[in-house]
Structure formats: C-alpha cells, structure tokens
Design a protein around this motif. Structure first.
Motif, PDB file in Angstrom:
ATOM      1  N   PHE A 108       6.062  -9.131   8.048  1.00 52.29           N
ATOM      2  CA  PHE A 108       4.834  -8.516   7.521  1.00 52.29           C
ATOM      3  C   PHE A 108       3.691  -8.621   8.513  1.00 52.29           C
ATOM      4  CE2 PHE A 108       0.734  -9.634   5.516  1.00 52.29           C
ATOM      5  CZ  PHE A 108       0.359  -8.348   5.174  1.00 52.29           C
ATOM      6  N   ASP A 162       0.701 -14.382   2.199  1.00 55.44           N
ATOM      7  CA  ASP A 162       1.113 -15.305   3.253  1.00 55.44           C
ATOM      8  C   ASP A 162      -0.078 -15.573   4.136  1.00 55.44           C
ATOM      9  OD1 ASP A 162       3.925 -14.508   2.598  1.00 55.44           O
ATOM     10  OD2 ASP A 162       3.104 -12.647   3.415  1.00 55.44           O
ATOM     11  N   ALA A 220       1.398  -7.332  -7.916  1.00 54.78           N
ATOM     12  CA  ALA A 220       1.714  -8.755  -7.863  1.00 54.78           C
ATOM     13  C   ALA A 220       0.666  -9.423  -7.000  1.00 54.78           C
ATOM     14  CB  ALA A 220       3.102  -8.968  -7.270  1.00 54.78           C
ATOM     15  N   ALA A 248       2.809   2.530   4.979  1.00 49.99           N
ATOM     16  CA  ALA A 248       1.808   2.316   3.927  1.00 49.99           C
ATOM     17  C   ALA A 248       2.516   1.982   2.621  1.00 49.99           C
ATOM     18  CB  ALA A 248       0.931   3.559   3.757  1.00 49.99           C
ATOM     19  N   ALA A 249       3.610   2.694   2.349  1.00 47.47           N
ATOM     20  CA  ALA A 249       4.393   2.397   1.144  1.00 47.47           C
ATOM     21  C   ALA A 249       4.937   0.974   1.217  1.00 47.47           C
ATOM     22  CB  ALA A 249       5.528   3.402   0.993  1.00 47.47           C
ATOM     23  N   TRP A 291       9.060  -5.009  -6.393  1.00 47.48           N
ATOM     24  CA  TRP A 291       9.364  -4.285  -5.162  1.00 47.48           C
ATOM     25  C   TRP A 291       9.242  -5.160  -3.926  1.00 47.48           C
ATOM     26  CZ3 TRP A 291      10.958   0.770  -4.290  1.00 47.48           C
ATOM     27  CH2 TRP A 291      11.106   1.534  -5.447  1.00 47.48           C
ATOM     28  N   GLY A 297       1.209  -3.551 -12.584  1.00 48.29           N
ATOM     29  CA  GLY A 297       2.342  -3.767 -11.698  1.00 48.29           C
ATOM     30  C   GLY A 297       2.011  -4.439 -10.392  1.00 48.29           C
ATOM     31  N   LEU A 354       3.393   4.013  -5.490  1.00 45.93           N
ATOM     32  CA  LEU A 354       4.459   3.795  -4.514  1.00 45.93           C
ATOM     33  C   LEU A 354       5.434   4.969  -4.499  1.00 45.93           C
ATOM     34  CD1 LEU A 354       5.316   1.606  -2.595  1.00 45.93           C
ATOM     35  CD2 LEU A 354       6.591   0.533  -4.426  1.00 45.93           C
ATOM     36  N   LEU A 404       3.844   7.891  -2.834  1.00 43.57           N
ATOM     37  CA  LEU A 404       3.828   7.732  -1.372  1.00 43.57           C
ATOM     38  C   LEU A 404       5.183   8.106  -0.782  1.00 43.57           C
ATOM     39  CD1 LEU A 404       1.861   4.436  -0.634  1.00 43.57           C
ATOM     40  CD2 LEU A 404       1.408   6.678   0.311  1.00 43.57           C
ATOM     41  N   LEU A 419       3.540  -1.585   2.698  1.00 44.87           N
ATOM     42  CA  LEU A 419       2.465  -2.537   2.400  1.00 44.87           C
ATOM     43  C   LEU A 419       2.180  -2.567   0.903  1.00 44.87           C
ATOM     44  CD1 LEU A 419       0.010  -1.868   5.362  1.00 44.87           C
ATOM     45  CD2 LEU A 419       1.593  -3.767   5.067  1.00 44.87           C
ATOM     46  N   HIS A 420       2.288  -1.392   0.253  1.00 49.38           N
ATOM     47  CA  HIS A 420       2.083  -1.378  -1.192  1.00 49.38           C
ATOM     48  C   HIS A 420       3.243  -2.058  -1.919  1.00 49.38           C
ATOM     49  CE1 HIS A 420      -0.964   1.651  -0.237  1.00 49.38           C
ATOM     50  NE2 HIS A 420      -1.510   1.313  -1.386  1.00 49.38           N
ATOM     51  N   ALA A 421       4.468  -1.793  -1.425  1.00 45.08           N
ATOM     52  CA  ALA A 421       5.637  -2.359  -2.102  1.00 45.08           C
ATOM     53  C   ALA A 421       5.584  -3.881  -2.101  1.00 45.08           C
ATOM     54  CB  ALA A 421       6.910  -1.869  -1.411  1.00 45.08           C
ATOM     55  N   ARG A 422       5.105  -4.446  -0.996  1.00 48.91           N
ATOM     56  CA  ARG A 422       5.034  -5.902  -0.899  1.00 48.91           C
ATOM     57  C   ARG A 422       4.222  -6.505  -2.034  1.00 48.91           C
ATOM     58  NH1 ARG A 422       2.462  -8.692   2.271  1.00 48.91           N
ATOM     59  NH2 ARG A 422       3.876 -10.412   2.595  1.00 48.91           N
ATOM     60  N   THR A 423       3.192  -5.783  -2.469  1.00 51.93           N
ATOM     61  CA  THR A 423       2.322  -6.374  -3.483  1.00 51.93           C
ATOM     62  C   THR A 423       2.630  -5.824  -4.863  1.00 51.93           C
ATOM     63  OG1 THR A 423       0.658  -4.687  -3.126  1.00 51.93           O
ATOM     64  CG2 THR A 423       0.457  -6.685  -1.819  1.00 51.93           C
ATOM     65  N   THR A 424       3.723  -5.075  -4.986  1.00 54.96           N
ATOM     66  CA  THR A 424       4.058  -4.529  -6.294  1.00 54.96           C
ATOM     67  C   THR A 424       5.147  -5.361  -6.930  1.00 54.96           C
ATOM     68  OG1 THR A 424       3.543  -2.335  -5.459  1.00 54.96           O
ATOM     69  CG2 THR A 424       4.785  -2.458  -7.507  1.00 54.96           C
ATOM     70  N   ARG A 425       4.934  -5.707  -8.189  1.00 52.89           N
ATOM     71  CA  ARG A 425       5.916  -6.526  -8.880  1.00 52.89           C
ATOM     72  C   ARG A 425       7.255  -5.800  -8.907  1.00 52.89           C
ATOM     73  NH1 ARG A 425       3.213  -7.280 -13.842  1.00 52.89           N
ATOM     74  NH2 ARG A 425       1.504  -8.369 -12.830  1.00 52.89           N
ATOM     75  N   GLU A 430      10.408 -12.539   5.942  1.00 51.92           N
ATOM     76  CA  GLU A 430       9.554 -11.521   5.327  1.00 51.92           C
ATOM     77  C   GLU A 430       8.132 -11.693   5.823  1.00 51.92           C
ATOM     78  OE1 GLU A 430       7.874  -8.643   3.187  1.00 51.92           O
ATOM     79  OE2 GLU A 430       6.921 -10.610   3.103  1.00 51.92           O
ATOM     80  N   SER A 431       7.638 -12.927   5.777  1.00 54.44           N
ATOM     81  CA  SER A 431       6.221 -13.102   6.110  1.00 54.44           C
ATOM     82  C   SER A 431       5.989 -12.880   7.601  1.00 54.44           C
ATOM     83  CB  SER A 431       5.729 -14.472   5.644  1.00 54.44           C
ATOM     84  OG  SER A 431       5.981 -15.442   6.616  1.00 54.44           O
TER      85      SER A 431
END
Lengths: 571, 324
Positions: free
Chosen positions: B230, A533, A12, B276-277, B287, A10, A65, A68, B279-285, B226-227
């Motif tokens: 972030f 980014d 990305a 923290a969630a 999310w 999962g 996630l 968390l 930061l994880h969500a950003r890299t989760t497909r 977004e960027s």
C-alpha cells in the motif's frame, strides 16, 4: 468524540472503531456506525424508505467501488474501436469493413464511447455517489474541526503502540513536557492538538488528512464541471495558409470550425494573421535520416486596433493572441499551379496544398479545373509532389528527402464532369474518378506529367497547358483554440493532486500520556493509535516518551498491564 | 562508435548481473526455507508434538527481524552485491545513452524499459536499506532481467534526437515521473502477488501447500505485505496522478488539447481508475486484503499493457516507440 463522524455505508475505518471500542472514556457512546449491515428484513419500507435505501446504497463505498470498476472497463472500448472524435475517417472505414457489427456498435455509441449514454451514466452516477458521500463528510469534518482529542483512556493495553518508563520528574512536569513536545514549535499550526488533565495528556493530529481527502474529491467534482463548461464555451478553427497569405479570425475564414453550445460568434476577436515564412529542419545523419527536428512558422499578427507584431509559432509553443492559442499542427507544400484550357483561357490559378503522406513528404494533392470556356470538359489533376525527387530505372519517381532540393510534380489527368457546378460541397483533397475519363498514352497507361518548377507542360488530349510556378510555397495548418475553462481545469487538477497527497501521506494519530507517582517514582506510559497502517506510530510514541525529562529506561516493565509492551513494527 | 554501443553493452552486462542475482536470491530463499523447516522440526521435537502438518497453519512470526542468531547468508550477500552492481551498470548505461542522444534518455520504448527497470531496482535497494526485503529480490531482479532482455531484443532503437513534438522540458517531467511510477508499481505488484500467494498458502490452498512452496513461509505475513504494498502504491498513485496532469499540460501545448482520449490517455486513465479503486477497496468492509490485492495485480497488468500493447498495437499520438 463528541461530534458525529459521518461515514458512508460499508467503509472500514479502524481509527474511529478503535475509539468506539474505547473503554467508555467520556461517557458518550458514538452514535455512528451501525453494526455490520444486514439485508433489509422489513417486507415493505414505503416509497420514502425505498428512496432512502436507494440513496444509501448509491452513496455507499461498495457501490462507489463498483462504479469505479465499471468506469475502467467502459473506457477500454474507446481505445480499441476507432472514435469519431479522434479519427472520423477510421470510423467510416470500419463501418465499411464491418457493415453488420459496425451498425450495431454504432447504435450503442461504441464509436463515441466517451460521450455515449452508458459511459456518461457511469461517471454521472459515480459523481452523484461522490457528492452523496463527500458532502455529509465535509459537513461532519467541518464540525469536527474544533473537536478536542478524545480523553485519555484508563487502560493502554489495547493500543497498538505503547512505551513506558520512569522518571525523576513530577507528573506535572511530565505532562508539561509531553504537551510542549506534541504541540511542536509552531504556535500557529501545532503538530498535535493537545488537551491536558491531571497527569494525563490527550493529543490528536491529522485533521488535514481528512481535509486533503475531501479537497481531492471536491476538486475532482470541480474538474468535471470546469471541463464541461469548457466544452460548452470553447471554439476551435482550422485554417491552412500559405506563405505570404493570411487569414482573419472570423468563423467564415476557417476551413473547419466547431464550437460549444454557449459560443457566441461575436466573441471572436477580429485579429488577422499573415504567414511570412515557414522553415523546417530535418535530421541528415544516417541514424535518423529525414526525421523532423524543427518547424517554425514566422507570422505577423495584426490586432483589431491596427498594431502589428512579428511572432513565431512552433510545435509545443503555441502563439497566444487575445486569450486564444494558435497551434502549428501541420505543414507541407502548396505548389502554385496555372492551368490554361484548350481555348487558352486561364481556367485555374492558385496554390494547391499537397498533403504529406510520409516522412519524406511524398505529398498528394488534387486540382479541380472548372469548365471556363463553353463546351469543354472539366479537368481533374491528381498527383504527387516530391520535394527531392529521384527517378528510378523503371521511370517511377519517389521522394528521398523532405526539403525541396529537386522538386518534381507528377500529375495524372482526368476529364469529365467533376460535379463542380452541382453546388454540393466537396472535399478539396479528394477527386472521385469513378465517372471521369483518364488520359491514356499509346500503351493504354495513364499519362503522367512531370513538372519541375517553372515548367509548362501540355495537357494530354489537347486539354490545354499546366504551369508550375517558379517558387514552391510552403503551407501551414493552423489550429486556433479558445477554451476559457483552462485555468480552472488546471487549478482543480492541482488541488486534487495536493489533496490526494495530503490524504495519503499526512498521518492521523492519537497519542495519550499518563503519569503517576508510585513509591516516590514517577511512572510514565504513552500509547498511540493511528488510522490505517502507520509505520511512524511507534517512533512517534517513543519520541514522546523521550521528551519526558529525567527519564530512565524502563527497568522492569512497571506497566500494570500484562500485555507485551512493544509489538514488533510490522505484523 | 562509441558511447551508444557502450551503453548497450552495459545493459547486457547489467542484465547478466541481475540474472546472477536472481539465481542467488532464489538459492537464498530456498536455503532459508530449509533452515526454517529444520528449526520447526526441532521445535516440534522439543515440544513433543506429533502433528505432521508442516506449515499449514504457520503463525509466521515476523520475518525479517533477526531475532534468532541467523547464520551468515552467503547467497543473499552475493545476490545483494550483484544487484548493486547491475543497478550501477544500468545507471551508467542510462547516462551514456543520454549523452549519445543528447537529451533525457527516456523518449522511446527501449529507454523507458531501461529507466523503468532501474527505478524498480532502486526502489528495492532503498527499501532494503530500511528493512530486510530480500525475499523480494528474486522476483524484482527476475522481472527486471526479463524487461531488459526484451527491451534489448525487441524495443531497441538507435540513440538519436527527437521530433519537435517531444522537444519540451515536459519530456523530462511527464515521462520521467511516469517511469518512476511504473518502477514503483513493479515492486508493489511483486508484494501484492506474494501477499496473495502467501494468503492462499496460509488458507490451505492445495496447490500452494505443496513442499515446493515452502519458501512462501519466509515472506512476511499477508498483512505486512499488504501494508508495504500500500505504501508503495500510494506513492505510485500520486506520481501517476502527476503523470496525467503533466501530460495534459503538455498535450495542451503540443497537440492543442489537454485531453483527447488518445489510446495512451485512455489506458493511463484506466490505470488511474483501477488504482483509485484499489485505494477505495482497502478501506471498504469486505474488500480489504485479498480483493484489494487483486486490484494491484489488475492495475499492474494494465500498466504493462499500456506500455507494450498500446504502443505497439494501437495507433495514437503517443506512438514514439521508434519501432515500425
């Protein structure tokens, strides 16, 4: 990339995907990364399959996630409901006020949220998930550490950052210059890892980014272990001592003592400590009248070997003795009281700590006088000590300043069976007056005895006399704590901070340079790819191009690709 | 007297200047919308197009790049100069407050509000030096004005010294860094909120495609917001992590334990976990994007609650508001 990159389910990651989508520059197709996850279609995958599926789910980013989010939500009740660890009295009060809901909340651990089964389950699952994710990633990263940059792709059109130009230098010179620029000045830690080929340069930087990421997560793991070990090995004792008196560092000498499961009583270093004096300062200006400004306890510490040293303990400045810290947690007055009973015998003599209840040290205390002479009642005295007393017109006394400028002790008298002979431990600061007889005056009001230092006053109903000592000693509440894991907790916290900083701010970039000669002119193309980014990517590419010697500005877009050269910095 | 009162007056003056700046920013945002609509209309006429959907599928080229010769934006100019003025007055007010109290001027809620607002303004102004983020101006100055007025009216206490537990250099570090993080989170929250609005408008939300929301077309595309958000959140998160560690070190000295689940500690932990969630969500497909932006909104709500609710409702060791 030759090595397999481990990525949890999962996640990305455009960076690796970007390469995967590369025009098969090095023949090997990366084996990682299944296409978008589909729901399992196999009707029965067997027990091992089930286990494997569960494990993969648990270690996936999505579940991490969720956990968390759950952790954040689960932490909240502990701030709303009183907690036993922080304020046990408030829990008792809450249970008294809400008998039914309180009982159910208690059953589900809502008064000890942070040690409850459900809270523990969430963070343990989170850490299992973390281990399941981080350990394979660490192994993969350790393997990848020696990887070479991916070979220069044939076409640069699809990369987000590009630059091109022409130069009078030869492709060999271009390659050498770009390589030198990308490696940077430090031999021992090159900025980029660079491979060169025939007119091509492939460079990659940012292995430390993933290193930081892994360090952060491993440090969190270490932090939790260190905290847990500290919980098992720590001990904490509280003692109230008055001026001129002391205590020894032994379990029995503390008023309260608690310790972890691995604590050994022999590990207490048997030093002793005497409180020489205690001073306090309070603001006297109108703005912050009576606010505390300084507390200092002067103590003499005697080590087991007999050596003595004078030390001070202040708020924020605990005293460190033999690896334990002694904190100044509270202070107040401990009036010296002497009670003679009706027979003239000394029934009570000692200093009684009166606990301050407000900013001006209106302090409440209890004296439990035993029945020394046969046939007499036990006597209980409850009252307030007022450091600077003023007596209002209605006769009530109150304190107006925390320092003892005109001290006054106000006592009410009770008699009966205080339960001192029952052998049941009692709270020395509380007197249950329910079954006691108060001493009343002619109007039926409770008698209030007023004592200034040095006064001796007859107790009502012929119960004897009470004397308040000339001096009013101060007491301090000391908290001694030993936690051998502190250094580890700090170390892991700082490692996490360093790792986090690295993982967020170290750029991970790949830069490729290609140069060739056409019609006697050397063309140079630079392309860059970044993870996530990265505003610095285009400047990086531009700097690389600028490092090429003899460069002339790109006149007419010699790029064979029709795509626009410069995408704008941000979308 | 004197210095403390002058400081309060300057905060009122700063709040006034920032209110003016907010109005000017809003005027600018609105006016730019008109321009853009005109430009669009001209384009449409030129292309002979007959579509009447205005901005429903706005491809939104880069905002902020002054590609077209842009007319002078007077309102924006006024807004920027009043923002600089308000920020400068706030800085002087903070310094005077520190002089009046004889310590670092961030030991109670009022001072926290004052300094946190200042940091948010500084973040906005510094960002604006590097790129055009004036579209944020109306929201940042608006929030800060609100904070300052609430601070003056509800949190204000007289400038004075602090109790022994606060007499430590960690007051400067722990609280200072917490305030800096809060200021940064304020700006990133504005960005993420705009990202969500803009994204909904682009997706054709019936409410947000109303004419009143034309100004949203003037904000950068959701991906750019977004960027930007972030990058600020990353800085804020590191600072927040430091706040927790520094707070633990201080608590170990002052309270005899490094962590005790005091309400403030609980909520600081919750904030940390939420970001923290994020930061994880950003890299989760699945999310990244909108969902991740919601984490920023929730995280900022927690930051605000940690500051107001926890200080005023719960009774804990961090009760330093000075209010009774």
């Amino acid at each position: 990339m030759s090595g397999r990159t481990y990525r949890p389910e999962g996640i990305a990651d455009e960076f690796t995907q970007g390469v995967r989508g590369g025009e098969n520059q090095d023949g090997t197709t990366p084996s990682s990364g299944t296409p978008a996850p589909t729901t399992p279609q196999v009707p029965w995958i067997g027990w091992r399959g089930m286990l494997r599926w569960t494990w993969r789910q648990l270690t996936s980013m999505r579940v991490a996630l969720m956990l968390l989010m759950l952790l954040a939500v689960a932490a909240v009740p502990g701030s709303i409901l009183p907690q036993r660890g922080q304020d046990p009295a408030a829990v008792v009060e809450y249970l008294g006020e809400h008998p039914t809901t309180g009982e159910w909340l208690d059953r589900f651990g809502f008064f000890e949220v942070y040690s409850s089964a459900w809270f523990s389950a969430i963070y343990l699952l989170l850490f299992v998930s973390l281990v399941g994710c981080i350990v394979p990633r660490t192994i993969a990263h350790a393997r990848a550490l020696r990887n070479r940059p991916p070979r220069t792709p044939v076409r640069f059109a699809r990369f987000p950052a590009r630059a091109s130009g022409t130069t009078s230098a030869t492709p060999q010179e271009v390659t050498a210059a770009a390589e030198a620029h990308l490696r940077g000045g430090r031999r021992w830690l090159p900025t980029f890892r660079v491979d060169t080929g025939d007119g091509t340069v492939a460079a990659e930087r940012g292995y430390l980014r993933e290193t930081g990421n892994l360090l952060f997560h491993l440090a969190l793991l270490g932090l939790v272990v260190a905290v847990g070990v500290g919980q098992l090995m720590h001990y904490r004792g509280q003692a109230i001592i008055t001026e001129g008196r002391g205590f020894a560092n032994a379990v029995v000498d503390y008023d309260t003592f608690e310790s972890g499961a691995w604590f050994q009583p022999e590990s207490l270093v048997p030093f002793s400590m005497t409180l020489d004096s205690f001073t306090s300062e309070f603001a006297t200006d109108a703005v912050a009248f009576a606010q505390s400004r300084d507390f200092t306890a002067s103590v003499t510490v005697t080590e087991p070997d007999g050596s003595a040293s004078a030390e001070t303990i202040k708020v924020n400045h605990p005293l460190v003795i033999d690896g334990s810290k002694v904190y100044l947690q509270g202070n107040g007055y401990a009036p010296d009281l002497l009670v003679h009973d009706a027979e003239g015998e000394v029934a009570f003599s000692g200093r009684v700590p009166f606990l301050p209840e407000d900013q001006v040290y209106t302090s409440r205390g209890v004296v439990k006088v035993p029945d020394v002479s046969a046939g007499l009642d036990q006597v209980g005295l409850i009252g307030y000590f007022l450091p600077t007393a003023v007596i209002d017109e209605d006769g009530s006394a109150r304190s107006v300043f925390p320092l003892p400028e005109s001290p006054l002790l106000v006592l009410e008298v009770y008699r009966g069976d205080l339960g001192l002979d029952d052998g049941v431990p009692q709270n020395v600061y509380r007197l249950d007056t329910a079954n006691l007889t108060p001493s009343l005056d002619a109007d039926g009001e409770r008698v209030k005895l007023l004592l200034e230092p040095g006064d001796t006053v007859d107790l009502p109903d012929g119960l004897g006399t009470v004397t308040l000592g000339e001096e009013v000693p101060r007491f301090v509440a000391l908290d001694l704590r030993h936690d051998p894991s502190l250094a580890w907790v700090l170390t892991f916290s700082l490692m996490a901070l360093v790792g986090l900083t690295g993982s967020l701010f170290l750029p991970r970039r790949r830069v490729w340079v290609r140069s060739w000669t056409h019609d006697g002119v050397t063309h140079v193309e630079v392309a860059g790819l970044a993870r996530g980014d990265d505003v610095g990517l285009q400047p990086e590419v531009d700097r690389t191009l600028a490092a090429v010697p003899g460069l002339s500005p790109d006149p007419a877009e010699p790029t064979p690709d029709p795509a626009p050269t410069h995408e704008t910095k941000e979308g | 007297m004197e210095i403390a009162e002058l400081s309060d007056l300057l905060v009122w003056a700063a709040a006034t200047a920032l209110a003016v700046a907010m109005i000017a920013f809003a005027v600018d945002l609105g006016r730019r919308t008109d321009e853009r609509v005109e430009v669009k209309a001209q384009e449409r006429v030129a292309a002979g197009s007959v579509t009447t959907t205005a901005g429903a599928d706005a491809p939104a080229p880069v905002a902020g790049t002054d590609g077209v010769a842009e007319p002078r934006r007077r309102a924006a100019g006024i807004a920027m100069s009043t923002t600089w003025l308000g920020t400068a007055m706030l800085l002087v007010a903070i310094v005077l407050r520190g002089l009046a109290a004889g310590r670092a001027p961030w030991a109670n809620m009022y001072e926290f509000t004052m300094v946190g607002s200042f940091i948010a303004l500084v973040v906005f102004l510094l960002l604006n030096l590097r790129r055009d983020v004036r579209f944020l101006g109306a929201f940042v100055t608006g929030l800060v004005t609100l904070f300052l007025v609430v601070g003056l009216n509800s949190f204000h206490v007289a400038a004075t010294g602090v109790q022994p537990a606060l007499q430590n250099y960690w007051l400067v570090l722990h609280v200072g860094v917490a305030i800096a993080a809060t200021g940064i989170f304020t700006v990133s929250f504005v960005m993420s909120a705009l990202q969500l609005l803009r994204d909904s408008r682009d997706a054709g939300s019936p409410f947000l495609t109303r004419p009143g929301f034309h100004w949203l077309d003037r904000t950068p595309a959701p991906a750019a917001l977004e960027s930007m958000s972030f990058r600020l959140n990353a800085v804020g998160f590191v600072l927040w992590t430091f706040t927790l560690i520094g707070g633990a070190i201080w608590a170990e000295d002052a309270w005899g334990r490094y962590w005790g689940w005091d309400p403030k500690e609980v909520w600081s932990f919750v904030i940390w976990v939420v970001y923290a969630a994020y930061l994880h969500a950003r890299t989760t497909r699945g999310w990244s994007g909108r969902r991740a932006a919601w984490f920023v909104v929730v995280g900022y709500a927690c930051v605000l609650f940690n500051f107001t609710g926890v200080n005023l409702i719960f009774n804990g060791k961090h009760s330093y508001s000075g209010l009774s």
